[in-house]
Scaffold this motif. Sequence first.
Motif, PDB file in Angstrom:
ATOM      1  N   UNK A 236       0.811  -1.223   0.000  1.00 34.90           N
ATOM      2  CA  UNK A 236       0.000   0.000   0.000  1.00 34.90           C
ATOM      3  C   UNK A 236       0.841   1.268   0.000  1.00 34.90           C
ATOM      4  N   UNK A 237       2.154   1.134   0.164  1.00 33.72           N
ATOM      5  CA  UNK A 237       3.019   2.308   0.247  1.00 33.72           C
ATOM      6  C   UNK A 237       3.096   3.010  -1.105  1.00 33.72           C
ATOM      7  N   UNK A 238       3.254   4.357  -1.100  1.00 34.90           N
ATOM      8  CA  UNK A 238       3.321   5.111  -2.365  1.00 34.90           C
ATOM      9  C   UNK A 238       4.688   5.025  -3.044  1.00 34.90           C
ATOM     10  N   UNK A 239       5.653   4.300  -2.478  1.00 33.94           N
ATOM     11  CA  UNK A 239       6.963   4.146  -3.103  1.00 33.94           C
ATOM     12  C   UNK A 239       7.439   2.713  -2.863  1.00 33.94           C
ATOM     13  N   UNK A 240       8.382   2.230  -3.691  1.00 28.55           N
ATOM     14  CA  UNK A 240       8.822   0.844  -3.546  1.00 28.55           C
ATOM     15  C   UNK A 240       9.440   0.586  -2.158  1.00 28.55           C
TER      16      UNK A 240
ATOM     17  N   UNK B  25       5.178  -2.973  18.049  1.00 31.57           N
ATOM     18  CA  UNK B  25       6.080  -1.824  18.058  1.00 31.57           C
ATOM     19  C   UNK B  25       6.863  -1.737  16.756  1.00 31.57           C
ATOM     20  N   UNK B  26       7.373  -2.857  16.268  1.00 25.49           N
ATOM     21  CA  UNK B  26       8.139  -2.862  15.022  1.00 25.49           C
ATOM     22  C   UNK B  26       7.251  -2.425  13.855  1.00 25.49           C
ATOM     23  N   UNK B  27       6.027  -2.915  13.816  1.00 24.86           N
ATOM     24  CA  UNK B  27       5.118  -2.555  12.722  1.00 24.86           C
ATOM     25  C   UNK B  27       4.821  -1.059  12.721  1.00 24.86           C
ATOM     26  N   UNK B  28       4.463  -0.515  13.904  1.00 23.70           N
ATOM     27  CA  UNK B  28       4.098   0.900  13.967  1.00 23.70           C
ATOM     28  C   UNK B  28       5.297   1.791  13.681  1.00 23.70           C
ATOM     29  N   UNK B  29       6.499   1.408  14.174  1.00 21.53           N
ATOM     30  CA  UNK B  29       7.689   2.203  13.890  1.00 21.53           C
ATOM     31  C   UNK B  29       7.999   2.173  12.398  1.00 21.53           C
ATOM     32  N   UNK B  30       7.872   1.000  11.793  1.00 21.74           N
ATOM     33  CA  UNK B  30       8.124   0.886  10.353  1.00 21.74           C
ATOM     34  C   UNK B  30       7.119   1.700   9.557  1.00 21.74           C
ATOM     35  N   UNK B  31       5.856   1.611   9.937  1.00 20.33           N
ATOM     36  CA  UNK B  31       4.820   2.362   9.212  1.00 20.33           C
ATOM     37  C   UNK B  31       5.089   3.856   9.279  1.00 20.33           C
TER      38      UNK B  31
ATOM     39  N   UNK C 270       8.180   4.685   7.057  1.00 16.47           N
ATOM     40  CA  UNK C 270       7.849   4.661   5.627  1.00 16.47           C
ATOM     41  C   UNK C 270       7.031   5.889   5.269  1.00 16.47           C
ATOM     42  N   UNK C 271       6.065   6.266   6.105  1.00 14.54           N
ATOM     43  CA  UNK C 271       5.248   7.448   5.846  1.00 14.54           C
ATOM     44  C   UNK C 271       6.115   8.698   5.794  1.00 14.54           C
ATOM     45  N   UNK C 272       7.034   8.847   6.749  1.00 12.19           N
ATOM     46  CA  UNK C 272       7.917  10.016   6.757  1.00 12.19           C
ATOM     47  C   UNK C 272       8.788  10.048   5.503  1.00 12.19           C
TER      48      UNK C 272
END
Length: 610
Positions: A498-502, A520-526, A529-531
């Motif tokens: 779903x990310x706007x970049x590869x 925690x890993x999922x939310x930090x990664x999300x 990636x958003x930033x």
Amino acid sequence: MVRRRAIPILIALSLVLAVAVVASVDWSPTARQDPARALLLGPREAFAAAEGPFLPVFGTTELVLFLGAGLAFVVSGAVAWQFRPHDLTGPLILAAGLLWLLGGLRRSSNPVLFTIGVVATNMYLPLLLQAVIGFPTGRLDHRWEKWFIGATWFLATVGVITEWMFVDPRATVTLLPSTSTNLLLIRHDPRLADPLQLVVGAGAVVLVAAVVGVVTVRWRRGTPAYRAGFAPLAVAYAVAGLVTVAILSTAIRVPGSPYIWILNLRYPGAALFPLAVAIGLVRYRLARAAISDAMVEIGDVPLDVGFVDALRRAVRDPSLVLWTYSPEDGCYLDADGIPRELPRHSRSRAATIVEREGRPVGAIVYDATLEAQPELLAAVRSATIVALDHERLRDSLREQLEEVRRSRERIVAAGDMQRRRLERDLHDGSQQRLVAASLLLRRAQRADDEMDLRKLLGDGVAELDNALVELRELARGVYPPVLTERGLVVALKSLAERAPLPVRIEDRIGTRLPAAIELAVYLITAEAVTNAAKHSGASVVDIELERDDEQMTLTVRDDGCGGAKPTAGSGLDGLADRAAALGGYLVLHSPADRGTTIAVTLPLGTVPTT
């Protein structure tokens, strides 16, 4: 090693000497009243005492006092040598005790033993004087000190021998005849012997006066630490000096002089020396106990208020200070934070560096006389290490508590911000679509035409479907169901789709992690990636997952513009708080124009995996 072998041998030698003295004593009435055999006296003092109103008679009590004083010298010197092996005070006092006992052979009727005892009469005095002149180590550092002790040895050996070279005890006229044979005798010549004895006695008085002067000057100039350590020996030497002067005064034959009680003072006066050593050892023990009590001062009181004062009282040095080492400045700082330099090549001040794991953490600066007590300084250093560790841990705990407080404030602020964002997303997204669907359905209720009714119902269903999709996306951002059902890696792959970049994922975990860690890993990664998608202009994001038996590591790396900096309330600050909440930490590396790397390390602990 030499000390351990020497002490038992010397103690055994002293016992042999004591037994030899007892065995050599002639207990006949004539020998007991023989003036020439009076212990610790020169010929003039001995025969002067024999002419007084109270004739000295040697007995068991005097023998016990003599042997007791000599053995006290030996024992106290051995103990001092054992406890303070680097000083000469212990060996000097022990050797003085041996020479003292050797002088007891003077009570023998054997000419050889009598002569040996006569020669050894005053040989213990130079050793004791060196201990006081060289206090606290017993070493002579100045040339005049060596000359002074050399003169003392000259009087105690050559002077004593010269006195007896012209005195024949058997030919001396006195109320108590002597039967002693003097092997040092050249010829009996009272006209030559009396001036020689007066010269030797005057020299002894001058030396005693010089010692008193030295002690007085050093006492007045000495620091409190010096006075506290020197006080017992100063009292012993002062009393012994007065007794020596009084005994020498008997040689002048002042009418009515109470010779007996003056002569008897020589034994308790001499016994003060081992007593002074014992007091010094007791003081050391009390100082060790006081240092232990100083540890009680470690509490809420800063080190420069309670603990240092307790150390000063323990070692009796009000000038003692504690400096802390600043690794940033590379220097020592006093209690006011002023940089200080350690005293080097100073005769008045000394310092001990306090180290922890080979690195300096502080320094104790104190009076140089305390250098003579290395065991006491070792106790002070150990107590200071504990105190500095306590202070460091307390400061660290205070900083951690302050960081926890700030972290809680950030978490509350982040929670409020997330709630506002959730409210805004619901208001601007799903809520508007539900309102639109509601309006379309109400219009459908009022529609008369079937075609309009179908169109309005179709538009309303479409709005409901869009609202449902947005609600699912919103719920997935809060806690994605796929994370619970299929694990972290699958959830991250779904995030990447779903990310706007590869987004590229490299998984080296292999198994499931504890639920709290995966979330925690999922939310930090999300968030990362958003930033990257919003702010960095990156073309790709790489995600790496690694773990071992104790921890797991997440690395999120992009090739964007870099320059990211965590600020209060920012998303990066929230990521660090989330990692810290699980006992981990986050490291940000974001140089300008070189991309951003976020590395998160989380301890796995003993939480079971699911």
